[in-house]
Write a protein that holds these residues in place. Structure first.
Motif, short mmCIF file in Angstrom:
data_model
loop_
_atom_site.label_atom_id
_atom_site.label_comp_id
_atom_site.label_asym_id
_atom_site.label_seq_id
_atom_site.Cartn_x
_atom_site.Cartn_y
_atom_site.Cartn_z
N VAL A 1 0.83 -1.20 0.00
CA VAL A 1 0.00 0.00 0.00
C VAL A 1 0.87 1.25 0.00
CG1 VAL A 1 -1.68 1.33 1.34
CG2 VAL A 1 -1.93 -1.14 1.14
N LEU A 2 1.89 1.23 0.85
CA LEU A 2 2.80 2.36 0.98
C LEU A 2 4.09 2.07 0.21
CD1 LEU A 2 2.29 2.80 4.83
CD2 LEU A 2 1.22 4.15 3.00
N PRO A 3 4.93 3.08 0.00
CA PRO A 3 6.18 2.84 -0.71
C PRO A 3 7.10 1.88 0.05
CG PRO A 3 5.68 5.19 -0.61
CD PRO A 3 4.71 4.51 0.30
N GLU A 4 8.11 1.37 -0.65
CA GLU A 4 9.10 0.51 -0.01
C GLU A 4 9.78 1.26 1.13
OE1 GLU A 4 9.89 -2.58 -0.69
OE2 GLU A 4 8.82 -2.94 -2.57
N PRO A 5 10.11 0.56 2.23
CA PRO A 5 10.75 1.23 3.37
C PRO A 5 12.00 2.01 3.01
CG PRO A 5 10.06 -0.98 3.99
CD PRO A 5 9.83 -0.86 2.51
N GLU A 6 12.77 1.51 2.05
CA GLU A 6 14.00 2.20 1.66
C GLU A 6 13.73 3.58 1.08
OE1 GLU A 6 14.79 -2.11 1.85
OE2 GLU A 6 13.21 -0.89 0.94
N GLN A 7 12.50 3.82 0.63
CA GLN A 7 12.14 5.11 0.03
C GLN A 7 11.42 6.02 1.02
OE1 GLN A 7 13.32 5.67 -3.00
NE2 GLN A 7 14.15 3.58 -2.83
N CYS A 8 11.40 5.65 2.31
CA CYS A 8 10.56 6.37 3.27
C CYS A 8 11.34 6.93 4.45
CB CYS A 8 9.47 5.45 3.81
SG CYS A 8 8.30 4.88 2.57
N VAL A 9 10.91 8.12 4.86
CA VAL A 9 11.26 8.67 6.17
C VAL A 9 10.02 8.45 7.03
CG1 VAL A 9 11.85 10.72 7.51
CG2 VAL A 9 12.80 10.41 5.21
N TYR A 10 10.12 7.59 8.01
CA TYR A 10 8.98 7.29 8.87
C TYR A 10 9.00 8.20 10.09
CZ TYR A 10 8.41 2.97 6.21
OH TYR A 10 8.20 2.06 5.20
N ILE A 11 7.87 8.85 10.34
CA ILE A 11 7.68 9.60 11.57
C ILE A 11 6.58 8.89 12.35
CG2 ILE A 11 7.00 11.80 12.59
CD1 ILE A 11 8.05 13.13 10.02
N LEU A 12 6.95 8.25 13.42
CA LEU A 12 6.00 7.47 14.22
C LEU A 12 5.61 8.31 15.42
CD1 LEU A 12 7.72 3.97 14.04
CD2 LEU A 12 6.22 5.08 12.38
N ALA B 1 14.86 4.60 5.20
CA ALA B 1 15.81 5.68 4.98
C ALA B 1 16.08 6.41 6.28
CB ALA B 1 15.27 6.64 3.92
N ALA B 2 15.04 6.59 7.11
CA ALA B 2 15.17 7.22 8.43
C ALA B 2 13.91 6.94 9.22
CB ALA B 2 15.40 8.72 8.31
N VAL B 3 14.04 6.93 10.54
CA VAL B 3 12.90 6.71 11.43
C VAL B 3 12.98 7.72 12.57
CG1 VAL B 3 11.66 5.13 12.96
CG2 VAL B 3 12.82 4.24 10.92
N ILE B 4 11.91 8.48 12.76
CA ILE B 4 11.78 9.42 13.87
C ILE B 4 10.62 8.93 14.72
CG2 ILE B 4 11.52 11.82 14.57
CD1 ILE B 4 13.94 11.27 12.73
N MET B 5 10.89 8.52 15.96
CA MET B 5 9.83 8.09 16.86
C MET B 5 9.67 9.13 17.95
SD MET B 5 10.20 3.95 17.25
CE MET B 5 11.97 3.73 17.20
N THR B 6 8.44 9.56 18.18
CA THR B 6 8.21 10.60 19.16
C THR B 6 6.90 10.37 19.90
OG1 THR B 6 8.11 13.00 19.48
CG2 THR B 6 7.04 12.13 17.51
N SER B 7 6.83 10.91 21.10
CA SER B 7 5.64 10.83 21.93
C SER B 7 5.92 11.67 23.17
CB SER B 7 5.34 9.38 22.33
OG SER B 7 4.34 9.33 23.33
N ALA B 8 4.86 12.01 23.89
CA ALA B 8 5.05 12.71 25.16
C ALA B 8 5.46 11.75 26.27
CB ALA B 8 3.77 13.44 25.55
N THR B 9 5.28 10.43 26.03
CA THR B 9 5.61 9.44 27.06
C THR B 9 6.33 8.25 26.44
OG1 THR B 9 3.36 8.56 26.79
CG2 THR B 9 3.74 10.01 28.66
#
Length: 710
Positions: free
Chosen positions: A247-258, A466-474
């Motif tokens: 459904v989404l592009p290949e992981p190598e083509q993605c900057v994931y912001i979780l 390509a990159a992964v940014i994980m963020t949350s208040a907790t």
């Protein structure tokens, strides 16, 4: 060297210029030091300043920092410059709507280079164009393939007059292109029974059938043109678990912001969970076995061999499931196996009871044979569709049934595999249990859930993106990232970067009170204690939220308070949206309002300013130890020589307590108080660690401030 510096310089210039336009033009823009720092740290990670081979950031950003605008500023210019897509994944619909309706449109005019964004949703949010047409034209029962007991979803009870009116309106809007078939874009709520007959489903939606114009596939095509895609964690992980690029592009083509990344491990665990309803699966296969003779009419003599193999494999799988069911049912009847109050019986680590290991091995092998036998049938039906387009309705219905059975066969195969998984030297076993159906106590459901999913996340995403940014208040628990890191499969030395940014709110202006109570929550008198303590802390308060550990406790206290004349808004007695609107209306009208809720109200509830000034938490949010998953995890930690309470229960309670306390302050000007009715915070050795992990409220205990007299 020069070739590496130029892109970094260009990127930094883009971010700075975008910020300048944003800060100088956006009305009411407030510079935030923490937000700017987060932008800078994301930029360093994307540029490989911390690790060129693993661009990963774990950022705990307190409420009020504005993390959404921060990651948009940092990620989009880098992704555009490197021909990557930005995939923003959230856990809640509220944050998705905020991103699509507010944050992305707000940032778009100030961002260079520009970008297009889209929202990716599950298949069931779209109608099936063919089903809509068939139902609207009254042709559902005449055009569909007569499938015996395998009737199409369309073959259901007649529509009511109201449903027919709504259906006609939807069909007209779809024909004149004023509606694209998306449930969420229809101006009024769509009747659920009607929508179930219209929604697109995987087993009945075949791209090979010429459905490229259907709403679902059109929406998927639009994603190809978007540089920023907003999605939920479940859909993201479903795509990644199938290798990505579905459904989404290949992981190598993605900057994931979780965003809301503290949910990722649980969603991954749910993604890998299975439930096998043994009698229901057997009945479905028996019905499918009777239907298979109808394939002769569609495939003729050319399909005889493939049909024969399918019939043989189905005939093998049915008794194999029966052989799993019978010894379990007999053992339950003889009370050799007993379930708990919830109808569950967890299987301890080791061999399964009633010889299930051998029986499930047979089921696994037979289900694999069944799945292989379905493949040629699917191919031959697709070929017949091209040769005999006049038979399209019948062939399409048959393809939908075959696809449905393929999914069922894979479910049985994967379920048996997970139930049979034995712990290895470095492999955590799954939680495995038996459950009785609440409506049919003769239905046995075999359940399994993977406990450790970090290796899956590493395989699916961390090592490929390509990159992964994980963020949350907790993200921290007890002031440490270790609990989260272990849950999502990160190591201390893998190159991932971690930062903590405190909320800009002035917590010292608000109180955290722990009364000196007569008993702890595990005492039999605690519910009665709550019935007297809560009214005391509600006195002269205009906007209150009371959080309970269970529905049963909440309902008990609600009944006691209503008997004393209190007016309450109780979770479950109306929709969440309706309750919150009633609460806000009362607050706006300067009437006292009291909300009662359970754990789900501890997160994602936004009641700023005068909508919440008094938060009462009845009990520390320790997980229920009788849950099969929690029991299995505790058992495994113990077998490995660990302490389940210190390694599992306490860190999770810390994170949830911080979330619950986070309901009080939602803007820089908010003030109020929190009352914690759990004396274990001061009577138990772990209490100080939980308190230290909370924001710096003005803490008060037993009528004294921390460290001195009031």
């Amino acid at each position: 060297m020069s070739t590496q510096k130029k892109p970094a310089h260009n990127y930094q210039t883009l971010v700075q210029e975008n910020y300048r336009r944003l800060s100088q033009t956006l009305p009411g823009f407030i510079p935030r030091r923490e937000q700017n720092y987060l932008v800078a740290e994301i930029g360093k990670v994307l540029l490989g300043r911390y690790d060129k081979t693993r661009r990963m950031l774990v950022a705990e950003a307190g409420t009020g920092i504005g993390k959404s605008l921060a990651y948009l500023q940092a990620a989009i210019p880098w992704a555009r410059a490197n021909q990557k897509k930005v995939i923003i994944s959230t856990a809640t619909l509220a944050l998705q709507e905020q991103l699509v309706d507010k944050d992305l449109p707000l940032f778009l005019p100030y961002c260079k280079p520009s970008f297009r964004f889209a929202l990716a949703k599950g298949r069931a949010r779209y109608c099936c164009a063919r089903r809509l047409a068939d139902l609207a034209n009254g042709a559902a029962q005449t055009q569909m393939f007569e499938a015996g007991t395998f009737e199409s979803t369309l073959l259901s009870a007649p529509l009511t007059a109201t449903q027919e009116t709504q259906l006609a309106e939807m069909w007209q809007a779809y024909q004149n292109k004023s509606w694209q078939g998306d449930r969420d874009s229809w101006p009024t709520p769509i009747d659920q029974t009607l929508w179930q007959q219209l929604q697109a489903e995987r087993h009945s939606c075949q791209p090979m059938l010429g459905h490229q114009q259907c709403p679902f596939h059109q929406a998927r095509a639009e994603l190809e043109h978007a540089e920023v895609i907003v999605v939920n964690h479940a859909l993201l992980l479903a795509d990644l678990s199938m290798g990505g690029g579905i459904v989404l592009p290949e992981p190598e083509q993605c900057v994931y912001i979780l965003d809301e990344a503290h949910h990722i491990a649980n969603v991954a665990r749910d993604q890998g969970s299975i439930r096998l309803s043994l009698r229901q699966l057997r009945r479905s296969l028996e019905q499918f076995n009777k239907w298979q003779s109808k394939l002769n009419d569609l495939l003729g003599t050319d399909g005889q061999s493939a049909i024969g193999r399918l019939q043989h494999s189905t005939a093998q799988l049915i008794p194999a499931l029966t052989q799993v069911y019978q010894p379990l049912f007999s053992a339950l009847q003889r009370q050799e196996l007993t379930t708990d109050d919830q109808g569950c019986l967890r299987f301890n680590t080791g061999d399964l009871p009633c010889g299930l290991d051998e029986l499930l091995s047979i089921v696994k092998e037979d289900s694999q044979t069944f799945c292989r036998a379905l493949g040629p049938i699917n191919t031959q039906l697709a070929d017949q569709l091209k040769i005999n387009p006049s038979q399209a309705p019948a062939i399409e219905a048959a393809l939908a049934i075959i696809s449905q059975q393929q999914l069922q066969g894979e479910q049985i195969r994967d379920g048996a595999t997970l139930l049979l998984r034995a712990p290895g030297p470095k492999q955590t076993p799954p939680a495995r249990w038996l459950a009785l159906d609440a409506k049919d106590n003769q239905e046995i459901i075999l359940c399994a859930t993977p406990l450790a999913v970090g290796h899956l996340l590493e395989q699916w995403c961390w090592s490929r993106a390509a990159a992964v940014i994980m963020t949350s208040a907790t993200l921290t628990a007890l002031n440490d990232f270790g609990y989260f890191r272990r849950a999502v499969g990160l190591r201390q030395d893998d190159g991932s970067h971690y930062i903590r940014l405190n909320s800009p709110f002035s917590y010292a202006q608000s109180q955290l009170i722990i009364p000196d109570l007569a008993c702890e929550p595990n005492h039999s008198d605690f519910n009665e204690l709550l019935a007297t303590q809560i009214p005391f802390w509600l006195k002269e308060q205009q906007a209150s939220l009371v959080l309970f550990s269970s529905y049963r406790q909440m309902q008990h206290v609600a009944a006691a308070l209503r008997a004393k004349g209190h007016s309450l808004l109780v979770q479950g007695e109306a929709s969440r949206q309706a309750l919150l609107q009633l609460h806000k209306d009362k607050c706006d009208g300067k009437q006292p309002s009291i909300l009662f809720g359970t754990g789900s109200f501890s997160e994602g509830l936004d009641l700023p300013g005068h909508y919440l000034t008094n938060l009462i938490i009845t009990k520390l949010p320790f997980a229920v130890p009788t849950s099969p998953v929690e029991e299995a995890m505790a058992e495994w930690i113990t077998l490995c020589g660990g302490n389940p309470f210190m390694q599992l229960a306490l860190p999770e309670a810390s994170r949830k307590l911080i979330q619950a306390c986070g309901r009080l302050l939602r803007t820089e000007t908010d003030t109020g108080r929190i009352v914690l009715l759990d004396k274990r915070l001061v009577s138990k050795r772990y209490g100080p660690a939980l308190l230290q992990a909370l924001p710096p409220f003005n803490k008060q205990l037993h009528g004294k401030r921390w460290g001195g007299e009031m």
